[in-house]
Design a protein around this motif. Structure first.
Motif, short mmCIF file in Angstrom:
data_model
loop_
_atom_site.label_atom_id
_atom_site.label_comp_id
_atom_site.label_asym_id
_atom_site.label_seq_id
_atom_site.Cartn_x
_atom_site.Cartn_y
_atom_site.Cartn_z
N GLU A 130 0.62 -1.65 -0.19
CA GLU A 130 -0.03 0.13 0.52
C GLU A 130 0.93 1.72 0.31
N PHE A 131 0.52 1.85 -1.12
CA PHE A 131 0.89 3.83 -0.88
C PHE A 131 0.37 4.17 -0.94
N PHE A 132 0.36 6.13 -0.27
CA PHE A 132 -0.18 6.66 0.74
C PHE A 132 0.71 8.31 -0.02
N PHE A 133 0.06 8.68 -0.94
CA PHE A 133 0.27 9.89 -1.85
C PHE A 133 -0.12 10.77 -0.88
N THR A 134 0.18 12.16 -0.68
CA THR A 134 0.30 13.76 -0.74
C THR A 134 -0.21 14.40 -1.87
N LYS A 135 -0.63 15.29 -1.98
CA LYS A 135 -1.24 16.17 -3.52
C LYS A 135 -0.12 14.96 -4.68
N THR A 136 -1.39 14.34 -4.65
CA THR A 136 -1.14 13.36 -6.06
C THR A 136 0.09 12.92 -6.17
N THR A 137 1.37 13.33 -6.14
CA THR A 137 2.72 12.46 -5.83
C THR A 137 3.52 12.64 -4.79
N THR A 138 3.20 12.61 -4.15
CA THR A 138 4.11 12.40 -2.82
C THR A 138 3.90 11.59 -1.98
N LEU A 139 4.60 11.00 -2.22
CA LEU A 139 4.87 10.11 -1.21
C LEU A 139 5.12 10.01 0.35
N VAL A 140 3.66 9.84 1.46
CA VAL A 140 4.56 10.03 1.98
C VAL A 140 4.51 8.89 3.38
N LYS A 141 4.38 7.48 3.05
CA LYS A 141 4.22 6.04 4.05
C LYS A 141 4.01 5.55 2.86
N HIS A 142 4.62 3.60 2.87
CA HIS A 142 4.23 2.72 2.73
C HIS A 142 4.15 1.60 2.98
N THR A 143 3.55 0.37 3.24
CA THR A 143 4.30 -1.06 3.55
C THR A 143 4.37 -2.01 2.40
N LEU A 144 4.78 -2.27 2.14
CA LEU A 144 5.09 -3.38 1.43
C LEU A 144 6.24 -5.01 2.10
N GLU A 145 5.24 -6.41 1.38
CA GLU A 145 6.24 -7.37 1.41
C GLU A 145 6.07 -8.61 0.63
N GLU A 146 6.98 -9.25 0.51
CA GLU A 146 6.68 -10.26 -0.33
C GLU A 146 6.13 -11.21 0.13
N VAL A 147 4.52 -12.05 -0.79
CA VAL A 147 4.17 -13.40 -0.65
C VAL A 147 4.25 -13.78 -0.97
N ALA A 148 2.93 -15.08 -1.07
CA ALA A 148 4.23 -16.66 -1.48
C ALA A 148 4.04 -16.63 -3.34
N GLY A 149 2.95 -16.11 -3.44
CA GLY A 149 1.91 -16.26 -4.64
C GLY A 149 0.69 -16.14 -4.97
N PRO A 150 0.54 -16.20 -6.41
CA PRO A 150 -0.81 -15.22 -6.21
C PRO A 150 -2.17 -15.97 -6.04
N PRO A 151 -3.17 -16.02 -5.24
CA PRO A 151 -3.92 -14.61 -6.01
C PRO A 151 -3.77 -13.58 -4.94
N PHE A 152 -2.94 -13.98 -3.62
CA PHE A 152 -2.60 -12.15 -2.86
C PHE A 152 -3.73 -11.93 -2.58
N PRO A 153 -4.47 -12.62 -1.58
CA PRO A 153 -5.37 -12.04 -0.43
C PRO A 153 -4.70 -11.49 0.08
N TRP A 154 -5.94 -9.97 0.47
CA TRP A 154 -5.89 -8.97 0.86
C TRP A 154 -6.23 -9.51 2.24
N PRO A 155 -5.36 -9.04 3.47
CA PRO A 155 -5.37 -9.01 4.85
C PRO A 155 -6.65 -8.47 5.17
#
Length: 159
Positions: A130-155
């Motif tokens: 997940e990537f959170f932007f302000t003023k459309t283009t400024t990245l303010v925070k993010h989370t990122l994780e490697e997963v085992a594979g598709p279908p990538f269920p959301w918690p």
């Protein structure tokens, strides 16, 4: 959809967005799912419309959510990888395709989130974030994780 040559030259095909949201940025090829389409069908159609090439293989590598403070609806983006295609990349009214060596990916001319997930993508990993932007283009925070594979269920809770 990102076309990726995994041979000796290891390069990727990106498009310079010429109009609309994201104009001026290099990006993969894609867009909205049309009524009656699957996500996979939309990815194939958009690649054909924007670069005049047809993916012959396709693998989903990631799912990303984008939250913009100036847009009430989060975007969910599915990242697909293709190594084989037919046709020659051609410029369209929306995108100008350009091949880049992996070492020369122009992160300074791309969305701010790309520098975070491209290493996983290029390494053949599956991921979600997940990537959170302000003023459309400024990245303010993010989370990122490697997963085992598709279908990538959301918690049930945000990342």
């Amino acid at each position: 959809m990102i076309v990726h040559s995994e041979g000796d030259s290891r390069k990727i095909l990106l498009g310079m967005k010429k109009r609309g949201f994201g104009a001026g940025y290099y990006n993969g090829f894609g867009g909205k799912v049309e009524p009656g389409e699957t996500i996979e069908q939309a990815a194939l159609r958009e690649l054909e419309e924007e670069a005049h090439v047809t993916a012959l293989d396709m693998e989903r590598r990631g799912v990303l959510r984008f939250i913009f403070d100036d847009n009430p609806q989060p975007w969910e983006v599915h990242v697909f990888h293709a190594t084989e295609f037919s046709g020659e990349p051609l410029e369209t009214d929306e995108m100008a395709p350009v091949w880049f060596l992996e070492a020369d990916i122009p992160f300074d001319k791309m969305w701010a989130d790309d520098v975070h997930w491209y290493p996983l993508f290029l390494g053949g990993k599956c991921f979600r974030g997940e990537f959170f932007f302000t003023k459309t283009t400024t990245l303010v925070k993010h989370t990122l994780e490697e997963v085992a594979g598709p279908p990538f269920p959301w918690p049930d809770v945000p990342l």
